[in-house]
Design an enzyme around this catalytic site. Structure first.
Site, short mmCIF file in Angstrom:
data_model
loop_
_atom_site.label_atom_id
_atom_site.label_comp_id
_atom_site.label_asym_id
_atom_site.label_seq_id
_atom_site.Cartn_x
_atom_site.Cartn_y
_atom_site.Cartn_z
N SER A 20 -38.81 -65.94 -51.21
CA SER A 20 -40.13 -66.47 -50.90
C SER A 20 -40.86 -67.00 -52.13
CB SER A 20 -40.99 -65.38 -50.24
OG SER A 20 -42.34 -65.79 -50.15
N THR A 21 -41.21 -68.27 -52.09
CA THR A 21 -41.97 -68.87 -53.19
C THR A 21 -43.35 -68.25 -53.32
OG1 THR A 21 -42.63 -70.60 -51.63
CG2 THR A 21 -40.80 -71.11 -53.11
#
Length: 203
Positions: free
Chosen positions: A15-16
């Site tokens: 997840s960015t």
């Protein structure tokens, strides 16, 4: 000594936006008088249950283009390095197992930040166990012992259980935060609100 409230930080290394939260959650939590409980899990099975075989940012190109620009913009604003890794999303299984094995240990936060920095700060691969072992060593852990503990069957079973727990709690993305009363907040832009709620200032 008064017990401090706890905020659960549910994250997947792919997840960015979890990268953005991981790099700032500890000082923000300290300022709020809240303890952080790291809850690493795997989003893949949750996505698969919805019929997705990859990140929604890949499935929906317009959304993906916006996300990459948004994360780059936010990282720059906060003084964080940002580099898009290739491939995306990466398989963070080995790193997640290590993080889970140390979720209740003082070194967990430093390890989580090291992984996210390598992946999204430098664009490096975190998929190979050797890379994860190197990151463990970079925060003062014994690489061999750490990888052995992470790959032990009880820890593998624990990861499956926590991923199922995420599903049953209604987690659909990362980062997700839970206060002790069960209140859920989703997204890096809700971190401050989640901390305030956990501290009893916004309930």
């Amino acid at each position: 000594m008064t017990r401090r409230p706890v905020l659960e930080f549910w994250f997947d290394f792919a997840s960015t936006y979890a990268y953005l939260s991981a790099m700032r959650i500890e000082p923000l939590a300290e300022a709020a008088g809240v303890d952080v409980r790291y809850r690493p899990f795997l989003l893949g099975p949750i996505f698969q249950a919805q019929g997705w075989n990859t990140s929604p940012f890949n499935l929906y190109p317009a959304k993906g283009r916006y996300m990459w620009r948004d994360v780059a913009r936010e990282a720059e604003r906060r003084g964080l390095p940002f580099r898009r890794p290739d491939p995306f999303p990466q398989n963070g299984l080995a790193a997640t197992r290590v993080a889970l094995s140390g979720a209740d240990k003082p070194w967990c936060g430093a390890f989580v930040r090291a992984v996210f920095h390598a992946e999204f700060g430098e664009g490096r691969s975190i998929e190979e166990p050797s890379a994860v072992a190197g990151l463990a060593g970079s925060v003062g852990l014994d690489p061999d012992q750490t990888m052995k503990a992470a790959s032990a069957e009880p820890n593998k079973m624990r990861l499956r259980a926590i991923t199922e727990e995420a599903r049953t709690k209604g987690v659909f993305g990362a980062p997700t935060f839970f206060a002790e009363d069960g209140e859920m907040f989703w997204g890096d832009d809700r971190l401050e609100r989640a901390l305030a709620w956990a501290a009893g200032e916004d309930a």
